[in-house]
Design a protein around this motif. Structure first.
Motif, PDB file in Angstrom:
ATOM      1  N   ILE A 210      -0.390  -4.825 -10.242  1.00  8.33           N
ATOM      2  CA  ILE A 210      -1.831  -4.967 -10.594  1.00  8.33           C
ATOM      3  C   ILE A 210      -2.786  -4.284  -9.306  1.00  8.33           C
ATOM      4  CG2 ILE A 210      -1.822  -7.019 -12.265  1.00  8.33           C
ATOM      5  CD1 ILE A 210      -2.818  -8.698  -9.558  1.00  8.33           C
ATOM      6  N   ALA A 211      -3.565  -3.142  -9.957  1.00 10.23           N
ATOM      7  CA  ALA A 211      -4.043  -2.424  -8.973  1.00 10.23           C
ATOM      8  C   ALA A 211      -5.640  -2.254  -9.339  1.00 10.23           C
ATOM      9  CB  ALA A 211      -3.358  -1.030  -9.100  1.00 10.23           C
ATOM     10  N   GLY A 212      -6.081  -1.154  -9.731  1.00 14.67           N
ATOM     11  CA  GLY A 212      -7.451  -0.914 -10.283  1.00 14.67           C
ATOM     12  C   GLY A 212      -8.071   0.336  -9.382  1.00 14.67           C
ATOM     13  N   GLY A 213      -7.478   1.021  -8.374  1.00 15.40           N
ATOM     14  CA  GLY A 213      -7.811   2.192  -7.971  1.00 15.40           C
ATOM     15  C   GLY A 213      -8.476   1.677  -6.414  1.00 15.40           C
TER      16      GLY A 213
ATOM     17  N   THR B 175       0.749  -1.161  -0.122  1.00 13.91           N
ATOM     18  CA  THR B 175       0.161   0.022  -0.289  1.00 13.91           C
ATOM     19  C   THR B 175       0.809   1.257   0.046  1.00 13.91           C
ATOM     20  OG1 THR B 175      -1.598   1.103   1.342  1.00 13.91           O
ATOM     21  CG2 THR B 175      -0.029   0.076   2.544  1.00 13.91           C
ATOM     22  N   TRP B 176       0.360   2.437  -0.605  1.00 15.64           N
ATOM     23  CA  TRP B 176       1.041   3.681  -0.723  1.00 15.64           C
ATOM     24  C   TRP B 176       0.273   4.771  -0.382  1.00 15.64           C
ATOM     25  CZ3 TRP B 176      -0.704   6.871  -4.669  1.00 15.64           C
ATOM     26  CH2 TRP B 176      -1.346   6.174  -5.368  1.00 15.64           C
TER      27      TRP B 176
ATOM     28  N   GLU C 197      -0.706   6.035  -9.212  1.00 18.24           N
ATOM     29  CA  GLU C 197      -1.106   4.427  -9.440  1.00 18.24           C
ATOM     30  C   GLU C 197      -0.544   4.251 -10.806  1.00 18.24           C
ATOM     31  OE1 GLU C 197      -4.825   2.037  -8.205  1.00 18.24           O
ATOM     32  OE2 GLU C 197      -4.925   2.819 -10.147  1.00 18.24           O
ATOM     33  N   ASN C 198      -0.975   5.087 -11.902  1.00 20.34           N
ATOM     34  CA  ASN C 198      -0.598   4.761 -13.164  1.00 20.34           C
ATOM     35  C   ASN C 198       0.651   4.772 -13.320  1.00 20.34           C
ATOM     36  OD1 ASN C 198      -1.281   4.208 -16.154  1.00 20.34           O
ATOM     37  ND2 ASN C 198      -0.166   6.159 -16.379  1.00 20.34           N
TER      38      ASN C 198
ATOM     39  N   MET D 119      -1.391  -2.645  -4.389  1.00 18.43           N
ATOM     40  CA  MET D 119      -1.112  -3.287  -5.658  1.00 18.43           C
ATOM     41  C   MET D 119      -0.724  -4.556  -5.179  1.00 18.43           C
ATOM     42  SD  MET D 119       0.859  -1.016  -8.143  1.00 18.43           S
ATOM     43  CE  MET D 119       0.380   0.744  -8.620  1.00 18.43           C
ATOM     44  N   MET D 120      -1.042  -5.715  -5.936  1.00 20.42           N
ATOM     45  CA  MET D 120      -0.177  -6.965  -5.840  1.00 20.42           C
ATOM     46  C   MET D 120       0.884  -6.868  -6.814  1.00 20.42           C
ATOM     47  SD  MET D 120      -1.676  -8.936  -3.368  1.00 20.42           S
ATOM     48  CE  MET D 120      -0.592 -10.409  -4.056  1.00 20.42           C
ATOM     49  N   THR D 121       1.975  -7.421  -6.539  1.00 17.32           N
ATOM     50  CA  THR D 121       3.065  -7.400  -7.281  1.00 17.32           C
ATOM     51  C   THR D 121       3.917  -8.591  -7.478  1.00 17.32           C
ATOM     52  OG1 THR D 121       5.132  -5.962  -7.867  1.00 17.32           O
ATOM     53  CG2 THR D 121       4.544  -6.169  -5.775  1.00 17.32           C
TER      54      THR D 121
END
Length: 496
Positions: free
Chosen positions: A302-305, A241-242, A287-288, A346-348
């Protein structure tokens, strides 16, 4: 603040707390060796621990944040229920934007800030300038990008397509590199959980967009629409998380909480405020950029807001960016209080060193302080002690602390506070009231108060009352424009 400084000096303040001479032992037990208060205050810049916090913020054991969690009973939230309160035939339906509710928030604004004008052209113009990219797309010279993309936009550079070497670092080096990117792009800090049973408990079964989180033995992530599934490779073993801050000053002044226009009650339908909209715009852009940054290193995120994967605040609490607090939906930061607008995640497959929970005394302080609940226009913030489960009306309270049937759109299994988001129209009042909003380096008093609260609960009630007496919290909106032309970049002191 100037009134406070003119009526109480350091020596008198220390005497009032009993922190002169041997009394300093309360703080010194867990602090670096100090010879006097000046050395203690100067040490506030000692930020060697992973989360770049002042020295008084302690780290706890992994998976043991200040809010008690029963990891065996922690429910996995089904995000498909996240907005049941908007479904009219649901037993949980509540119209938080009705004319009745609008009247409550309009009257609150009028009573608190008689000079506040919903249609102030300056306010409206500033919001218009901040809201363009909240949930849409971003156009740059290199093309148009969808924001809040789960898979991310097509990368501009990768080791595979451009022929340079993939970055390889230790998990600790990678964490510092990622934090640097977050701060460079406009965020603040990073918290990390490695995938195990604890993360499984925090992740949603289905996210708030209705997608099933499906971990699979696959090489690349995917997303399908029918059925709605987000495929996550098992090699994506880290969730980070950021955080991103919201301007402090405007947060204290903002009004809102209606979102629908009524002729007699905010005919413009304004909700929340310019600080909120600007932060959401930046969250989408950052995020982008982080997804593109990871692709450039040879990895992927991978994120998505806001609504994807899981709750950012849940990860932030367990991974040590913030602490759970009375506001329930809002976690509190030791340096920036409740003005951290976003905790996106994000998962990474980028190997990262996990981070530990923190203890800045916030959770314990909230037990004594009810300032946010006192200011809530409709009184929906829980005023009782923290509870293991919370139902429809947590603000009512009862003797056994169970509050009835748990809400299907809220997490259970932790002893904390839960504001019923179904009754909350996202008015920004509570975030402007938190005593932890006081920047620790803005005054020696605020530094000392935060250091004391982190080490003993003895003075918490006194500190909360002091915040009320000196009116450190909410401010009238008209004052925002007095020095608008000379405010710092992004309207925040980025040295803190």
């Amino acid at each position: 603040m100037s009134i406070f400084h003119s009526t109480l000096n350091r020596r008198d303040f220390m005497k009032a707390l009993g922190l002169t001479g041997a009394g300093m032992g309360t703080i010194a037990a867990s602090a670096p060796v100090m010879h006097d208060v000046d050395e203690l205050l100067a040490s506030a810049e000692d930020t060697e621990i992973k989360h770049q916090n002042p020295w008084w913020v302690k780290e706890r054991d992994y998976f043991n944040p200040t809010v008690p969690i029963d990891w065996d009973l922690k429910w996995r939230v089904d995000g498909r229920n996240a907005r049941l309160y908007n479904v009219q035939d649901s037993k949980w339906y509540f119209n938080a934007y009705s004319e009745t509710q609008a009247k409550i928030y309009a009257e609150y604004a009028e009573n608190e800030d008689p000079e506040f004008k919903w249609g102030d052209p300056r306010r409206m113009a500033l919001e218009a300038g901040c809201s363009f990219a909240q949930f849409g797309s971003l156009t740059l010279s290199s093309g148009t990008y969808s924001l809040h993309s789960y898979l991310g936009n097509p990368p501009t550079k990768t080791p595979e397509t451009n022929g340079y070497a993939k970055w390889v670092g230790t998990p600790e080096e990678n964490l510092l590199l990622l934090r640097g990117a977050v701060r460079f792009f406009g965020g603040d800090d990073v918290g990390v959980m490695e995938h195990d049973t604890h993360l499984d408990r925090v992740l949603c079964t289905y996210d708030m967009n209705g997608y099933k989180n499906s971990f699979e033995d696959i090489d690349e992530p995917y997303q399908t629409q029918s059925p709605k599934v987000t495929g996550i490779p098992n090699s994506y073993k880290w969730c980070f998380t950021w955080t991103l801050r919201q301007p402090m000053d405007v947060t204290r002044r903002q009004q809102g909480g209606i979102m629908r226009a009524y002729p007699n009650y905010n005919k413009y339908g304004e909700a929340e405020s310019v600080g909120v909209w600007r932060a959401y715009s930046e969250l989408a852009i950052v995020e982008n950029r982080l997804q593109l940054f990871l692709r450039g290193l040879g990895y992927r995120g991978i994120a998505g807001g806001m609504s994807a994967i899981t709750s950012g605040n849940a990860i932030a609490t367990v991974a040590g960016c913030m602490e759970h607090a009375r506001m329930g939906q809002v976690a509190v930061h030791p340096k920036f209080g409740s003005t951290v607008r976003g905790t996106y995640k994000m998962m990474t497959n980028f190997p990262l060193a996990p981070t530990k929970p923190i203890d800045a005394g916030i959770y314990e302080f909230c037990k004594s302080c009810q300032i946010c609940a006192e200011h809530c226009p409709t009184g929906i913030i829980q005023k009782s002690d923290p509870t293991w489960t919370t139902g429809r009306n947590p603000e009512d309270g009862n003797d056994n602390g169970t509050f009835g049937e748990p809400l299907p759109y809220q997490a259970q299994g932790f002893e904390g506070w839960r504001t019923d988001i179904g009754k909350c129209p996202h008015c920004p009042v509570c975030q402007g009231t938190c005593p932890f909003n006081e920047l620790p380096n803005a005054s020696w008093i605020h530094t000392l108060v935060k250091a004391t609260a982190a080490n003993t609960t003895l003075f918490n009630s006194f500190f909360a009352q002091m915040d009320r007496n000196f009116k450190y919290g909410r401010k009238p909106y008209i004052g925002f424009w007095d020095d608008f032309g000379t405010r710092p970049t992004y309207d925040m002191d980025t040295t803190r």
